[in-house]
Write a protein that holds these residues in place. Structure first.
Motif, PDB file in Angstrom:
ATOM      1  N   GLN A 263       0.802  -1.218   0.000  1.00 23.66           N
ATOM      2  CA  GLN A 263       0.000   0.000   0.000  1.00 23.66           C
ATOM      3  C   GLN A 263       0.836   1.270   0.000  1.00 23.66           C
ATOM      4  O   GLN A 263       0.345   2.336  -0.334  1.00 23.66           O
ATOM      5  CB  GLN A 263      -0.945  -0.013   1.204  1.00 23.66           C
ATOM      6  N   ARG A 264       2.106   1.163   0.382  1.00 21.19           N
ATOM      7  CA  ARG A 264       3.000   2.322   0.360  1.00 21.19           C
ATOM      8  C   ARG A 264       4.449   1.828   0.376  1.00 21.19           C
ATOM      9  O   ARG A 264       4.733   0.677   0.768  1.00 21.19           O
ATOM     10  CB  ARG A 264       2.722   3.250   1.535  1.00 21.19           C
ATOM     11  N   PRO A 265       5.402   2.679  -0.019  1.00 18.68           N
ATOM     12  CA  PRO A 265       6.805   2.264  -0.098  1.00 18.68           C
ATOM     13  C   PRO A 265       7.381   1.751   1.216  1.00 18.68           C
ATOM     14  O   PRO A 265       8.274   0.901   1.211  1.00 18.68           O
ATOM     15  CB  PRO A 265       7.526   3.538  -0.557  1.00 18.68           C
ATOM     16  N   ALA A 266       6.875   2.248   2.357  1.00 20.86           N
ATOM     17  CA  ALA A 266       7.418   1.832   3.656  1.00 20.86           C
ATOM     18  C   ALA A 266       7.307   0.328   3.879  1.00 20.86           C
ATOM     19  O   ALA A 266       8.060  -0.236   4.681  1.00 20.86           O
ATOM     20  CB  ALA A 266       6.711   2.576   4.784  1.00 20.86           C
ATOM     21  N   ARG A 267       6.389  -0.342   3.177  1.00 23.40           N
ATOM     22  CA  ARG A 267       6.237  -1.786   3.326  1.00 23.40           C
ATOM     23  C   ARG A 267       7.465  -2.546   2.808  1.00 23.40           C
ATOM     24  O   ARG A 267       7.635  -3.720   3.097  1.00 23.40           O
ATOM     25  CB  ARG A 267       4.993  -2.272   2.576  1.00 23.40           C
ATOM     26  N   PHE A 268       8.317  -1.854   2.035  1.00 21.20           N
ATOM     27  CA  PHE A 268       9.505  -2.511   1.465  1.00 21.20           C
ATOM     28  C   PHE A 268      10.737  -2.370   2.355  1.00 21.20           C
ATOM     29  O   PHE A 268      11.842  -2.688   1.926  1.00 21.20           O
ATOM     30  CB  PHE A 268       9.794  -1.962   0.064  1.00 21.20           C
ATOM     31  N   PHE A 269      10.566  -1.915   3.585  1.00 21.06           N
ATOM     32  CA  PHE A 269      11.681  -1.915   4.534  1.00 21.06           C
ATOM     33  C   PHE A 269      12.235  -3.338   4.647  1.00 21.06           C
ATOM     34  O   PHE A 269      11.483  -4.302   4.788  1.00 21.06           O
ATOM     35  CB  PHE A 269      11.213  -1.468   5.921  1.00 21.06           C
ATOM     36  N   GLY A 270      13.560  -3.469   4.581  1.00 18.61           N
ATOM     37  CA  GLY A 270      14.178  -4.788   4.720  1.00 18.61           C
ATOM     38  C   GLY A 270      14.280  -5.568   3.436  1.00 18.61           C
ATOM     39  O   GLY A 270      14.781  -6.698   3.441  1.00 18.61           O
ATOM     40  N   SER A 271      13.850  -4.996   2.297  1.00 17.92           N
ATOM     41  CA  SER A 271      13.874  -5.737   1.031  1.00 17.92           C
ATOM     42  C   SER A 271      15.079  -5.378   0.165  1.00 17.92           C
ATOM     43  O   SER A 271      15.110  -5.719  -1.010  1.00 17.92           O
ATOM     44  CB  SER A 271      12.583  -5.471   0.244  1.00 17.92           C
TER      45      SER A 271
END
Length: 534
Positions: A263-271
């Protein structure tokens, strides 16, 4: 495209775009808009100071025009705003020079651009804004300025620090087209810690990073980021776009369900470490093996940043493909480069270390030498090797080759025993892949033997490694073993080195194993326990 004339301080329409500078900054209170700059008193506005600073610098760099997003876009026109946002990455990339103004960075008099780290720079708001990500990557040349236009350094000198702050690889900062080699998840991760004033801009600010275009619909909110991912999937075949949620900053409810897309870029933390399996395109040839009607011949290729230019994968050569495998293939014109080294290495020089049986017997890798030749990932047991050039006098009158060596120190905390495995690798000089990889393994009975060798003069170490290089054989499957008695306990160590295909990619595999007389080892441990008790 509208440009600001730095002599007249008036915005002009440019059909033929002259050389221009461009400003990267964070928006604040009292910014000078397209409507404001037509007024005679605009220089009294709070946001005018950075425009004047930038125009002075532009004159010093012998340029007559500037592009600034605050005053060169008529935001009252939705059509013009949409065109500008979809073109912005290219505008930054085509600029002669970019000035990055970090107004909140106040540096001391001792600061120089060669400083290894700068806490004030790390804390700048400029690194937290969504739009400045593309403004960092796109321009070839960036000059950074702090408060009151104090010079901080250029993009090239600061690249290591910039990469550390933003997680954008240095090679991408040096050559923006190399972002195409980064997975979708990795690129999304660059934006994970950034924020925008309007939720839609979290998506719109990434259009250039992924080279996609889409209409702007302010008011759609987070749906813009979903729409961005859908556009990306139309252009790029990379399933890492679904690899989000590796490190969430909150505890979600077990009953909370979400869709396939973030839903937003922050969900890709750690990727940032997520990469897709290598998938190699194949060019089918109009030929076959004589009297063989089971398939046609094809050559494996590798993509380059240019979508129509490929390089040939030497390791695969030519292979036979069944009609079913190319049934859905499309006819298109492509070009195979005769200078493949221009496009960098096809893969990392990784070595996977397997030590399962050693761990079962109590042995652990406690050190790896020398630190300059590799990076060691203890969690994944992978060595990223760094080959060095050298001239081999025994090969074609000093032909150029590459070589590296790595030593792994094993220690058994129960028995106190240690030993070393030394890996020697040589290869023909090549920037695309290993043409003729050769290797050997030497086992030293104790770590001290290796330390003594490292403590000697460099010539002694070089001679010892040269002896090892003479023993190197072509790597298919090569086994080397070493036996010794430790306090009447028979240890038989074996190391093997080979090339294997793991997850669709060819890697070097170093397998270190131990065969130990368990009864003798238990007796030895029992005796050691008795000695400690007495």
């Amino acid at each position: 495209m509208r440009l600001l004339n730095v002599d007249t301080l008036q915005v002009e329409d440019s059909l033929r775009v002259p050389p221009y500078a461009i400003l990267s900054h964070c928006w604040g209170e009292g910014e000078v808009t397209f409507q404001d700059i037509k007024r005679s008193d605009w220089q009294q506005m709070p946001g005018a100071k950075k425009i004047i600073y930038a125009c002075r610098q532009c004159k010093n760099d012998n340029l007559s025009y500037m592009w600034i997003d605050t005053c060169c876009i008529d935001k009252s026109s939705s059509a013009e705003l949409s065109e500008a946002i979809n073109s912005m990455f290219n505008w930054y990339q085509q600029a002669t020079i970019c000035y990055a103004y970090l107004e909140d960075v106040v540096i001391s008099s001792e600061y120089t651009s060669e400083t290894q780290d700068c806490p004030e720079l790390r804390k700048s708001r400029w690194f937290t804004r969504g739009w400045t990500l593309q403004e960092l990557i796109a321009p070839e040349k960036i000059l950074f300025f702090g408060n009151k236009w104090s010079f901080l350094g250029n993009k090239k000198i600061l690249s290591g620090l910039l990469s550390s702050i933003t997680t954008v690889p240095e090679e991408v900062l040096a050559e923006p087209s190399r972002r195409r080699f980064c997975s979708i998840a990795k690129r999304m991760c660059w934006a994970a810690a950034r924020c925008t004033t309007r939720p839609e801009d979290a998506a719109y600010s990434l259009l250039g990073i992924f080279e996609v275009h889409m209409p702007l619909l302010y008011g759609e909110g987070p749906a813009a980021f979903i729409r961005l991912q859908e556009e990306i999937m139309k252009q790029i075949e990379d399933q890492s776009i679904f690899a989000w949620g590796l490190r969430l900053g909150y505890q979600g409810l077990a009953s909370h369900y979400v869709g396939a897309l973030a839903q937003r870029p922050a969900r890709f933390f750690g990727s940032e470490k997520v990469v897709p399996f290598p998938r190699y395109p194949v060019a089918m040839l109009d030929c076959q093996l004589e009297d063989d009607f089971s398939g046609a011949l094809g050559i494996a290729l590798r993509k380059t940043p240019d979508p129509v230019i490929f390089v040939r994968r030497q390791a695969n050569g030519v292979d036979k493909y069944s009609p079913e495998s190319y049934q859905g293939a499309e006819v298109q014109t492509i070009y195979i480069s005769k200078h493949p080294w221009k496009y960098g290495q096809a893969r990392r020089n990784n070595c996977l270390v397997r030590t399962d049986s050693m761990t079962a017997h109590g042995y652990q890798i406690t050190a790896v030498y020398p630190t300059k030749n590799f990076s060691w990932n203890q969690a994944t047991q992978v060595l990223a090797l760094n080959f060095e050039d050298y001239r081999d006098s025994a090969n074609r009158a000093g032909s150029r080759r590459r070589r590296t060596w790595v030593a792994l120190a094993f220690h058994n905390a129960h028995t106190g025993h240690d030993f070393c495995v030394v890996l020697n690798l040589t290869d023909k000089r090549s920037d695309v892949n290993f043409q003729d990889l050769r290797g050997c393994v030497t086992i030293l009975p104790t770590i001290q033997e290796l330390l003594d060798l490292l403590d000697r003069d460099s010539r002694t170490l070089k001679d010892w490694l040269e002896e090892g290089n003479k023993k190197c054989i072509a790597i298919g499957i090569a086994h080397f073993w070493h036996e010794q008695n430790i306090q009447n306990t028979k240890h038989k160590f074996m190391a093997s080195i080979c090339k294997e295909e793991v997850l669709n990619q060819e890697v070097i595999v170093l397998d270190v194993s131990a065969s130990i007389n368990r009864n003798e080892e238990l007796k030895y441990l029992f005796r050691k326990g008795q000695e400690r008790n007495t």
